[in-house]
Design a protein around this motif. Sequence first.
Motif, short mmCIF file in Angstrom:
data_model
loop_
_atom_site.label_atom_id
_atom_site.label_comp_id
_atom_site.label_asym_id
_atom_site.label_seq_id
_atom_site.Cartn_x
_atom_site.Cartn_y
_atom_site.Cartn_z
N VAL A 89 92.22 6.62 34.34
CA VAL A 89 93.25 7.65 34.36
C VAL A 89 93.02 8.43 35.49
O VAL A 89 91.81 9.07 35.72
CB VAL A 89 93.29 8.09 32.80
N GLU A 90 94.18 9.20 36.02
CA GLU A 90 94.09 9.90 37.13
C GLU A 90 95.12 11.36 36.66
O GLU A 90 96.02 11.09 36.46
CB GLU A 90 94.19 9.43 38.37
N VAL A 91 94.64 12.53 36.87
CA VAL A 91 95.68 13.65 36.87
C VAL A 91 95.19 14.63 38.00
O VAL A 91 94.01 14.60 38.30
CB VAL A 91 95.44 14.48 35.42
N GLY A 92 95.95 15.20 38.48
CA GLY A 92 95.93 16.13 39.81
C GLY A 92 97.01 16.96 39.81
O GLY A 92 98.29 16.79 39.53
N ILE A 130 93.59 18.71 43.82
CA ILE A 130 92.42 18.21 43.28
C ILE A 130 92.80 17.30 42.35
O ILE A 130 93.89 17.27 41.77
CB ILE A 130 91.92 19.47 42.89
N ASN A 131 92.16 16.28 42.31
CA ASN A 131 92.35 14.99 41.35
C ASN A 131 91.11 14.56 40.44
O ASN A 131 90.05 14.62 41.22
CB ASN A 131 93.06 13.82 42.35
N ALA A 190 102.40 17.78 40.85
CA ALA A 190 101.54 17.17 39.90
C ALA A 190 101.37 15.68 40.15
O ALA A 190 102.54 15.03 40.41
CB ALA A 190 101.64 17.38 38.51
N VAL A 191 100.29 14.84 39.95
CA VAL A 191 100.36 13.52 40.04
C VAL A 191 99.59 12.87 38.88
O VAL A 191 98.49 13.51 38.37
CB VAL A 191 99.56 12.99 41.21
N VAL A 192 99.96 11.81 38.15
CA VAL A 192 99.17 11.01 37.05
C VAL A 192 99.18 9.65 37.50
O VAL A 192 99.82 9.20 38.34
CB VAL A 192 99.91 11.26 35.81
N GLY A 193 98.04 8.93 36.79
CA GLY A 193 98.08 7.47 37.27
C GLY A 193 97.21 6.92 36.41
O GLY A 193 96.58 7.60 35.32
N PHE A 194 97.68 5.51 36.12
CA PHE A 194 97.03 4.58 35.12
C PHE A 194 96.74 3.42 35.89
O PHE A 194 97.61 2.94 36.63
CB PHE A 194 97.70 4.53 33.97
N ALA A 195 95.42 2.64 35.66
CA ALA A 195 94.95 1.42 36.40
C ALA A 195 94.38 0.72 35.20
O ALA A 195 93.56 1.01 34.20
CB ALA A 195 94.29 1.56 37.45
N ILE A 196 94.64 -0.56 35.12
CA ILE A 196 93.91 -1.53 34.26
C ILE A 196 93.66 -2.78 35.06
O ILE A 196 94.62 -3.25 36.07
CB ILE A 196 94.66 -1.83 32.85
#
Length: 198
Positions: free
Chosen positions: A113-116, A137-138, A99-105
């Motif tokens: 926000v990203e989850v995959g 899949i993200n 799994a991958v998670v992401g955050f950007a600002i």
Amino acid sequence: MLRHFMSPVVTKAVAASVVGCAMLVMSARAQAQDAAPAGALGQGFGTPGQFVISTETAGGPPFAGFSGIHFDKANHGGWLFEIRPAADYFVIPNVTVGAVVGFAIDNAKNKGVEVGGRAGFNFNLNDHIGAWGRVGINYNHVSTTGPSSSFTFLPVSAMIMYHPAPHFFLGLGPYYNVKLSGEANHNYGLATLIGGWF
């Protein structure tokens, strides 16, 4: 009408030789892996029950397939911060689920926000070099000062792995993010990977 140039006996002999060689190669490879110490650089990578922690740095537009951990600041301009850690687990030899998670600002208060989820296959070529292909899949959601947007990608990557020390790796390889839905476009390029496993 043309007849097959090999008789049934020759065809069976060739098939038996191919199968025999394949079994011999697979047996030799299995013995070599069993003989390698469990902590020997990359040869231990891929054992069932291992956790892998990593982050990638890849190109692409901001908030559309995040790009690892980084901070960008333009001269007399704005800034962008992104973080995208991932965790994978070897469920059977050389096969991962993760799994991958992401955050950007950024300075304009745009947020993403990203989850995959993903699956992968690892192949150790020798003590130091291997390959790790992954597909997943993200889902990304971007909130901007204007309207918000959401999009879904099918990320595909093929990393050439280098294990310079036990439980540590670096990777480099191509990626392609196939857009499944939303306003974002397909994107592709070359990514780097850094991480460790235990």
